[in-house]
Design an enzyme around this catalytic site. Structure first.
Site, PDB file in Angstrom:
ATOM      1  N   GLY A 454       9.968   1.443   1.809  1.00  0.00           N
ATOM      2  CA  GLY A 454       9.068   2.286   1.019  1.00  0.00           C
ATOM      3  C   GLY A 454       7.624   2.041   0.812  1.00  0.00           C
ATOM      4  O   GLY A 454       7.290   0.885   1.263  1.00  0.00           O
ATOM      5  N   ASP A 455       6.936   2.685  -0.127  1.00  0.00           N
ATOM      6  CA  ASP A 455       5.616   2.509  -0.446  1.00  0.00           C
ATOM      7  C   ASP A 455       5.536   2.086  -1.888  1.00  0.00           C
ATOM      8  O   ASP A 455       6.505   2.160  -2.625  1.00  0.00           O
ATOM      9  CB  ASP A 455       4.829   3.741   0.038  1.00  0.00           C
ATOM     10  CG  ASP A 455       3.282   3.136   0.072  1.00  0.00           C
ATOM     11  OD1 ASP A 455       2.914   2.347  -0.639  1.00  0.00           O
ATOM     12  OD2 ASP A 455       2.384   4.042   0.758  1.00  0.00           O
ATOM     13  N   PHE A 456       4.513   2.072  -2.468  1.00  0.00           N
ATOM     14  CA  PHE A 456       4.166   1.937  -3.841  1.00  0.00           C
ATOM     15  C   PHE A 456       4.811   2.794  -4.648  1.00  0.00           C
ATOM     16  O   PHE A 456       5.220   2.632  -6.012  1.00  0.00           O
ATOM     17  CB  PHE A 456       2.740   1.371  -4.305  1.00  0.00           C
ATOM     18  CG  PHE A 456       1.910   0.201  -3.449  1.00  0.00           C
ATOM     19  CD1 PHE A 456       2.468  -0.944  -3.971  1.00  0.00           C
ATOM     20  CD2 PHE A 456       1.228   0.446  -2.620  1.00  0.00           C
ATOM     21  CE1 PHE A 456       2.001  -2.080  -3.219  1.00  0.00           C
ATOM     22  CE2 PHE A 456       0.664  -0.897  -1.891  1.00  0.00           C
ATOM     23  CZ  PHE A 456       1.006  -2.022  -2.401  1.00  0.00           C
ATOM     24  N   HIS A 473      -5.679  -7.609  -4.867  1.00  0.00           N
ATOM     25  CA  HIS A 473      -6.561  -7.969  -4.155  1.00  0.00           C
ATOM     26  C   HIS A 473      -7.077  -7.448  -2.810  1.00  0.00           C
ATOM     27  O   HIS A 473      -7.891  -7.417  -2.277  1.00  0.00           O
ATOM     28  CB  HIS A 473      -6.869  -9.570  -4.063  1.00  0.00           C
ATOM     29  CG  HIS A 473      -5.919 -10.129  -2.844  1.00  0.00           C
ATOM     30  ND1 HIS A 473      -6.156 -11.149  -2.535  1.00  0.00           N
ATOM     31  CD2 HIS A 473      -4.933  -9.415  -2.314  1.00  0.00           C
ATOM     32  CE1 HIS A 473      -5.274 -11.876  -1.752  1.00  0.00           C
ATOM     33  NE2 HIS A 473      -4.561 -10.394  -1.309  1.00  0.00           N
TER      34      HIS A 473
END
Length: 572
Positions: A454-456, A473
């Protein structure tokens, strides 16, 4: 020093006589006028007069032996290569270091005070009618390499810095130096003050072992006095990147290790060239350049890997091979557009490749794997992290650690290995999750680790410790706030978040974080930040910076908790 005597034999005999007549305290007083009393005694206790040196130019080995014998000297070992003098001669005479075969001999001398000291003889063979005749004539007249040397008794960084500072207080000026891997010794050169009465203008502090960390400050001071040389070295930095990348692409490190069995035996250039499919003369040129950098070392039998060079082997623990390929490959290409990024604010990588680096790597499985391995190559930064108090406390409770965008599982694997009672969850892109599943499975962690593609936005709720390692960063401030808010929503009010990043120093001191700030801007569109900047981003997401702990390679772990109560959500 006597300079009116002609011929190498006369110069060498004068050097022998000088060594026999001197002692440490007397010579220090002659070299550093005004040095006396307690400081003289302190210096004499920490460094002893070791040798005087000169450069000679025999036409062949037999002539060198005869010159030594005429001066009562016996060399008990063949010459060792001189990295430092060879480089100095190359710069001074605008020649390739490869054509300057400079050796070092150190025959012993018994002195009048009963001490055993040495005459350091640098040798550059100049056959009759050689084009090196002009080099020999110039150096005999100017005596640039003639010096006296003191060996440091206690090679401690604090002592070294104190000795360098003391020399500076009495008028000695930094004049270069270097590390010689052939004998594992570090050299600090100074120019004596004009009023010195010893007859020598150059002074050496010799320290057994590798002390390049202390040497760096000494060289910086020297280069500040040599702006043209400093700029030239900076301009050739790209050569170093490509030399290292070529060394890796040709698999030379692996071939050296395979031929040498333990990686320590020297391997001849012809043998290496045959094994890697390279031109032997050109490979020799590359290896001599890398020897100057300390990646390999050279002796009469060939080349061998140093500890630094060993990190470029594919199977080395903590291998940095993938980093060399990334920095000498896609990121090297994009840095050519750095001026575009500075001028327009657009990411140079995207200008060069037509898409952001995440999408570009994801479309090429080999490049994606290389990128994941390059991220894991900086794993030394993680060494102390499993011992962080947050993880130690969590281990006692059999807690769950969620590694967000955890790459191939290098960090999570270290944490689970250190704490057998912990459980893990790794969140990553689908193709990377499968790589992590294989690697963590091979390490025996499958039963204690869950994998989420998945993603954040998919950060699972209810974990006890969340980890964001070298993620923030990559992004601008708005995206960082979004990522942190996803984390905050998933965390309970007792959960901890550990953020691993390089933090820019508040005082502007030298740091790897400053270099990576430029790299992130050019290649990713992200940035490194100061601690107070991170604290503001955390606060915007409803989080609080609790403390900061240093890590190797100028890294830091930022311990973060929720500012107030949170909805707990479902347990992982």
């Amino acid at each position: 020093m006597i300079t009116t005597l002609s011929g190498d034999t006369s110069r060498l005999r004068a050097t022998v006589d000088f060594v026999k007549e001197q002692d440490t305290a007397t010579l220090l007083r002659l070299l550093l006028p005004g040095l006396d009393g307690p400081e003289l005694r302190a210096l004499a206790e920490r460094c002893g007069f070791s040798h005087a040196a000169l450069l000679v130019f025999p036409p062949d080995e037999a002539a060198l032996d005869a010159t030594l014998a005429d001066c009562g000297l016996v060399a008990d070992a063949p010459p060792r290569p001189s990295v430092i003098v060879r480089e100095r001669l190359a710069v001074r005479h605008k020649r390739s270091a490869a054509e300057l075969d400079v050796g070092i001999l150190r025959p012993a001398v018994v002195c009048r005070d009963g001490a055993r000291r040495w005459v350091e003889v640098f040798t550059l063979t100049v056959p009759p009618a050689s084009d090196l005749d002009t080099v020999a004539a110039y150096e005999r007249e100017r005596q640039h390499e003639a010096h006296v040397a003191f060996e440091v008794e206690t090679p401690d960084p604090l002592v070294l810095r104190g000795l360098c500072a003391a020399f500076g207080r009495y008028g000695a000026v930094p004049d270069g130096g270097g590390y010689n891997p052939h004998e594992n010794g570090t050299v600090f050169y100074f120019t004596a003050p004009a009023e010195a009465k010893a007859g020598y203008r150059r002074v050496e502090l010799y320290v057994p072992g590798d002390h390049r960390d202390v040497l760096a400050a000494h060289l910086d001071e020297h280069r500040a006095r040599q702006p043209a040389e400093t700029l030239l070295r900076l301009l050739t930095g790209a050569w170093t990147t490509q030399a290292l990348a070529a060394f890796v692409r040709l698999d030379v490190a692996d071939a050296m290790d395979g031929n040498a069995m333990d990686g320590k035996r020297a391997v001849g250039v012809a043998e290496l060239a045959r094994d890697v499919g390279a031109s032997a003369p050109n490979l020799a040129t590359l290896l001599r350049y890398l020897a100057m950098l300390g990646v390999v070392s050279e002796d009469r039998d060939g080349f061998r890997l140093t500890d630094t060079g060993t990190l470029l082997r594919a199977d080395a623990e903590g291998s940095m091979r993938a980093l060399a390929l990334m920095y000498g490959g896609p990121f090297y290409e994009s840095f050519a557009g750095l001026d575009h990024t500075v001028r327009t604010g657009q990411v140079a990588f995207e200008q060069r490749f037509g898409e952001n680096h995440f999408d570009h790597f994801a479309r090429d499985p080999e490049l994606a794997e290389l990128f994941d391995r390059s991220m894991a190559a900086g794993s030394r930064m993680f060494d102390p992290l499993p011992a962080h108090p947050v993880l130690t406390a969590a281990a006692a409770e059999g807690a769950t650690v969620v590694d967000i965008a955890g790459g191939n599982g290098e960090l999570l694997g270290r944490i689970l290995s250190a704490h057998p009672r912990l459980h893990g969850v790794l969140l990553e892109r689908p193709h990377t999750v499968e790589t992590a599943r294989r690697l963590l499975g091979a390490a025996g962690h499958t039963e204690r680790c869950a994998f989420r593609a998945g993603d954040f936005a998919d950060v699972p709720a209810g974990g006890d410790v969340y980890v964001l390692s070298r993620v923030l960063h990559d992004w601008d401030d708005d995206r960082c706030r979004e990522i942190l808010r996803h984390c905050a929503r998933a965390m309970t009010d007792t959960a901890d978040l550990l953020v691993v990043e390089r933090v820019l120093p508040a005082d502007g001191s030298a740091s790897l974080a400053t270099a990576w700030d430029l790299h992130m801007m050019c290649n990713v569109g992200g940035r490194e930040r100061r601690a107070d900047h991170y604290a503001r981003l955390f606060a915007d997401a409803g989080l609080t910076l609790v403390d900061r702990t240093p890590l190797p390679l100028d890294g830091s772990v930022l311990h973060v908790r929720r500012t107030g109560p949170a909805d707990t959500g479902s347990k992982v």
